[in-house]
Design a protein around this motif. Structure first.
Motif, PDB file in Angstrom:
ATOM      1  N   PHE A 153       0.846  -1.152   0.036  1.00  0.00           N
ATOM      2  CA  PHE A 153       0.100  -0.137  -0.242  1.00  0.00           C
ATOM      3  C   PHE A 153       0.874   1.289   0.074  1.00  0.00           C
ATOM      4  O   PHE A 153       0.229   2.442   0.197  1.00  0.00           O
ATOM      5  N   ASN A 154       2.329   1.015  -0.137  1.00  0.00           N
ATOM      6  CA  ASN A 154       3.133   2.264  -0.376  1.00  0.00           C
ATOM      7  C   ASN A 154       3.111   2.804   1.066  1.00  0.00           C
ATOM      8  O   ASN A 154       3.058   4.229   1.158  1.00  0.00           O
ATOM      9  N   ILE A 155       3.102   2.192   2.223  1.00  0.00           N
ATOM     10  CA  ILE A 155       2.853   2.904   3.335  1.00  0.00           C
ATOM     11  C   ILE A 155       4.319   2.277   4.065  1.00  0.00           C
ATOM     12  O   ILE A 155       4.706   1.142   4.235  1.00  0.00           O
ATOM     13  N   SER A 156       4.966   3.394   4.299  1.00  0.00           N
ATOM     14  CA  SER A 156       6.437   2.880   5.201  1.00  0.00           C
ATOM     15  C   SER A 156       6.135   3.013   6.410  1.00  0.00           C
ATOM     16  O   SER A 156       5.757   3.665   7.239  1.00  0.00           O
ATOM     17  N   VAL A 157       7.320   2.295   6.972  1.00  0.00           N
ATOM     18  CA  VAL A 157       7.310   1.884   8.713  1.00  0.00           C
ATOM     19  C   VAL A 157       8.690   1.996   8.804  1.00  0.00           C
ATOM     20  O   VAL A 157       9.645   1.125   8.573  1.00  0.00           O
ATOM     21  N   CYS A 158       9.025   2.719   9.953  1.00  0.00           N
ATOM     22  CA  CYS A 158      10.297   2.507  10.752  1.00  0.00           C
ATOM     23  C   CYS A 158      10.201   3.061  12.196  1.00  0.00           C
ATOM     24  O   CYS A 158       9.319   3.402  12.630  1.00  0.00           O
ATOM     25  N   THR A 159      11.501   2.409  12.863  1.00  0.00           N
ATOM     26  CA  THR A 159      11.981   2.908  14.187  1.00  0.00           C
ATOM     27  C   THR A 159      12.966   3.814  14.315  1.00  0.00           C
ATOM     28  O   THR A 159      14.071   3.633  13.625  1.00  0.00           O
ATOM     29  N   VAL A 160      13.030   4.759  15.353  1.00  0.00           N
ATOM     30  CA  VAL A 160      13.995   5.295  15.704  1.00  0.00           C
ATOM     31  C   VAL A 160      14.447   5.092  17.142  1.00  0.00           C
ATOM     32  O   VAL A 160      13.735   5.349  18.031  1.00  0.00           O
ATOM     33  N   GLN A 161      15.616   4.873  17.352  1.00  0.00           N
ATOM     34  CA  GLN A 161      16.439   4.649  18.534  1.00  0.00           C
ATOM     35  C   GLN A 161      17.439   5.547  19.077  1.00  0.00           C
ATOM     36  O   GLN A 161      18.203   5.978  18.115  1.00  0.00           O
ATOM     37  N   PHE A 162      17.424   6.079  20.166  1.00  0.00           N
ATOM     38  CA  PHE A 162      18.632   7.169  20.723  1.00  0.00           C
ATOM     39  C   PHE A 162      18.795   6.736  22.190  1.00  0.00           C
ATOM     40  O   PHE A 162      18.151   5.872  22.953  1.00  0.00           O
ATOM     41  N   GLY A 163      19.770   7.464  22.714  1.00  0.00           N
ATOM     42  CA  GLY A 163      20.018   7.409  24.166  1.00  0.00           C
ATOM     43  C   GLY A 163      19.290   8.421  24.984  1.00  0.00           C
ATOM     44  O   GLY A 163      18.232   8.713  24.654  1.00  0.00           O
ATOM     45  N   ASN A 164      20.123   8.808  26.178  1.00  0.00           N
ATOM     46  CA  ASN A 164      19.465   9.945  26.927  1.00  0.00           C
ATOM     47  C   ASN A 164      19.703  11.304  26.156  1.00  0.00           C
ATOM     48  O   ASN A 164      20.865  12.102  26.585  1.00  0.00           O
ATOM     49  N   ALA A 165      18.552  11.668  25.735  1.00  0.00           N
ATOM     50  CA  ALA A 165      18.329  12.942  25.293  1.00  0.00           C
ATOM     51  C   ALA A 165      18.110  14.278  26.366  1.00  0.00           C
ATOM     52  O   ALA A 165      17.564  13.711  27.097  1.00  0.00           O
TER      53      ALA A 165
END
Length: 272
Positions: free
Chosen positions: A166-178
């Motif tokens: 369906f042309n729907i993108s999925v991603c996750t974003v990880q980071f430390g202690n901002a």
């Protein structure tokens, strides 16, 4: 102009994401728990605030109805709303466990479920789900926070297969202690007569506070990366790790394996 929806936008990272996107030419749908929190955006162009509680399906449905009426095209949904709970399993409380699961994991599930039909109908869309380095490695006193973030990682990857056609993108974003107000708002176990627990809590809190104070540029790095992701969505599922701490911890865990990584963590946190 493109349009982005951000949950948990009244403060911390969510607020910074909203302001950055608005400044850079996007329409921003900023969702807040209570409409009074929308005051932080009262003088900002292109930011439109809606009351939305990710733990309530009724609240999501009501907000969605108003949002799609006023914004017929939505390009990106950022699932940012989240809380922390730093507790020992023995001392954990049902209400606090329910709260972190409802917000950090089920809130993401419910928001995706609500807006997938919108994306399918318009023929495109992108979910950016904010997790954490806690979704990639396991650290002390993270039993509940880490579990929810790992759940979002697994959920996002599985869902991405369903949405590829369906042309729907999925991603996750990880980071430390901002250096946002997140750590200040983390709910922690109270002091107890178990000295080992007290010492471990103090050590972990001290380590995280020091890490946060050193990551002065991390918030800006995160915001800029999320903007880049939104501007250039990947057709395939992606995990984006931001900041030296998160990248180093993830690499170290893979390089050393569980046993050696675990030994280093024990040496670091058990000072006595």
């Amino acid at each position: 102009m493109k349009t982005i929806l951000i949950t948990g936008a009244s403060g911390g990272l969510g607020k910074e994401i909203a302001l950055y996107f608005a400044t850079n030419g996007w329409n921003v749908i900023a969702t807040v728990i209570t409409i009074n929190e929308a005051e932080v955006f009262q003088d900002v162009c292109n930011v439109y605030c809606y009351e939305l509680n990710v733990t309530s399906q009724e609240s999501i449905d009501q907000a969605k109805s108003a949002i799609v009426t006023n914004h017929p095209i939505i390009d990106v949904v950022v699932n940012n709303a989240g809380i922390g709970y730093r507790s020992f399993v023995e001392l954990s409380e049902d209400q606090k466990i329910d709260a972190i699961v409802d917000i950090n994991w089920l809130g993401v599930v419910k928001m995706c479920r609500a807006f997938i039909p919108i994306f399918r109908k318009q023929g495109f869309g992108q979910f950016i789900n904010i997790t954490s380095i806690a979704g990639l490695v396991n650290l002390p006193l993270g039993s509940f926070y880490h579990s929810t973030k790992k759940a979002v990682e697994s959920f996002s990857e599985c869902m991405s297969y369903e949405l590829m056609d369906f042309n729907i993108s999925v991603c996750t974003v990880q980071f430390g202690n901002a250096p946002t107000n997140f750590q200040k708002n983390v709910v922690k176990s109270e002091k107890t007569n178990i000295q080992s627990y007290n010492s471990l809590m103090d050590n972990i809190t001290d380590i995280l506070n020091k890490k946060t104070s050193k990551n002065k540029n991390l918030t800006q790095d995160i915001v800029e990366k999320i903007f880049d992701i939104a501007e250039h969505p990947s057709k395939k599922f992606r995990r984006y790790t931001i900041g030296f701490d998160a990248k180093f911890m993830h690499f170290l865990r893979i390089l050393l394996g569980y046993r050696l990584f675990n030994a280093i963590i024990r040496m670091k946190v058990f000072k006595n």
